[in-house]
Design an enzyme around this catalytic site. Structure first.
Site: not given
Ligand SMILES: Cc1cc2nc3c(=O)[nH]c(=O)nc-3n(C[C@H](O)[C@H](O)[C@H](O)COP(=O)(O)O)c2cc1C
Length: 321
Positions: A19-20, A72, A102, A204, A227
């Site tokens: 997560m960036a 990454q 992304c 999720d 998240r």
């Molecule tokens: C704040 C934020 C930053 C993210 N940055 C990246 C990233 O740098 N590289 C990436 O592949 N996915 C990124 N994602 C996506 C997450 O890795 C993930 O695939 C997505 O949030 C769904 O998973 P979750 O429901 O568990 O959050 C980001 C998501 C969030 C919320």
């Protein structure tokens, strides 16, 4: 059976998603301590002019992180991606993860990230170039496709497998779906059935029950949590217990959580320097507060406005009491 990525045997089946702005070294270390088997760095651009940028260096700092250390990279040019992979291996990455998930329209001025999923030939060229460039395992993170009518995750997964990609993370949404709508775990199970490399389900997952359910529905080898772990790095312990068939365990006692929160804030001040660390710490404090019953909202508001690192720490100590 244990999950392996190249030479690395992973301890557990839960991972922290990249997560960036969030998954910097201090947060990754915390999640690893609580049982995340792997924690992928924030994405870094493969653009040559950004490779030596100070912020890029910080994002790829793996000091003291247990193996496997994953960085990454993001880009759309095969040669630039190969170069970025090589450089990051030189900087200590033990796994290179490629971002094709992304959703941003223009990430770093190129149609990178999930936009690439529309161009399967280019996907193949990028994967071939990166796999050929480094000795370490290369993994790929994708969405299920560009839009609900254009779900090509299975095709991309096969391309990835034949390119030598060693594990595939699938966020169960299309690019068009952004972060909303329900996750389609069935596409992840289609991907799992289509390839022999490890498949990691993402999207999720935020509780032991959802972790178990997603593993069951998808047949995935592991799950990746983004998240759900914000303000709750200890979630990984709870998920690991659940996936190992144990009853759900409580989160750590308040004293331990408080100690970890204060340590996290301090580490951010040290890692980024006090000025930037203070800003980064704000969002983490807010996430911790969300999961802290009875937290004082005026107290939180005061912390979020503070401009001095020591005072931020002092008020955090008072808030989580
Ligand atoms: C704040 C934020 C930053 C993210 N940055 C990246 C990233 O740098 N590289 C990436 O592949 N996915 C990124 N994602 C996506 C997450 O890795 C993930 O695939 C997505 O949030 C769904 O998973 P979750 O429901 O568990 O959050 C980001 C998501 C969030 C919320």
């Amino acid at each position: 059976m244990e999950m392996r990525i190249g030479p690395y045997t992973l301890v557990g089946r839960t991972m922290l998603a990249p997560m960036a702005g969030v998954t910097d070294l201090p947060f990754r270390l915390l999640c690893r301590r609580y049982g995340a088997a792997m924690a992928v760095s924030e994405m870094v651009s493969a653009r040559p002019d950004l490779l030596h940028d100070a912020r890029t260096r910080l994002r790829t700092d793996h000091s003291g992180e247990p193996a496997p250390r994953a960085t990454q990279i993001l880009g759309a040019d095969p040669l630039q991606m190969a170069e970025a992979a090589r450089l990051n291996v030189d900087r200590g990455a033990q796994i290179i993860d490629i971002n094709m998930g992304c959703p941003a329209k223009k990430v770093c001025n190129v149609a990178a990230g999930s936009a690439l999923l529309r161009d399967e030939k280019l996907v193949a060229r990028i994967l071939d170039a990166v796999v050929a460039a480094v000795q370490v395992p290369v993994t790929l993170k994708i969405r299920t496709g560009w839009a609900p009518g254009q779900r090509n995750a299975v095709v991309i997964a096969r391309i990835a497998e034949s390119a030598g990609i060693q594990a595939l993370v699938v966020h169960g949404r299309t690019r068009a779906c952004g972060f909303s709508g329900t996750v389609e775990y069935t596409t992840i199970s289609d991907v799992k059935r289509a390839v022999n490399i490890p498949v990691i389900a993402n999207g999720d997952i935020s509780s032991p029950a959802s972790a178990r359910e997603v593993m069951e529905i998808t047949g995935a080898d592991a799950i990746m949590v983004g998240r759900g772990a914000l303000g709750r790095p200890w979630l990984f312990t709870q998920l690991n217990m659940a996936l190992n068939g144990f009853p759900v365990v409580d989160e750590p006692p308040a004293e331990e959580r408080k100690r970890v929160i204060l340590e996290h804030v301090k580490n951010l001040h040290v890692f980024y320097g006090r000025r930037t660390g203070l800003r980064i710490a704000r969002k983490h404090i807010a996430w911790y507060a969300k999961h802290w019953p009875g937290v004082s909202l005026p107290g939180l508001r005061e912390i979020l406005a503070v401009e001095d690192a020591d005072r931020q720490l002092l008020l955090t100590d008072i808030l989580f009491d």
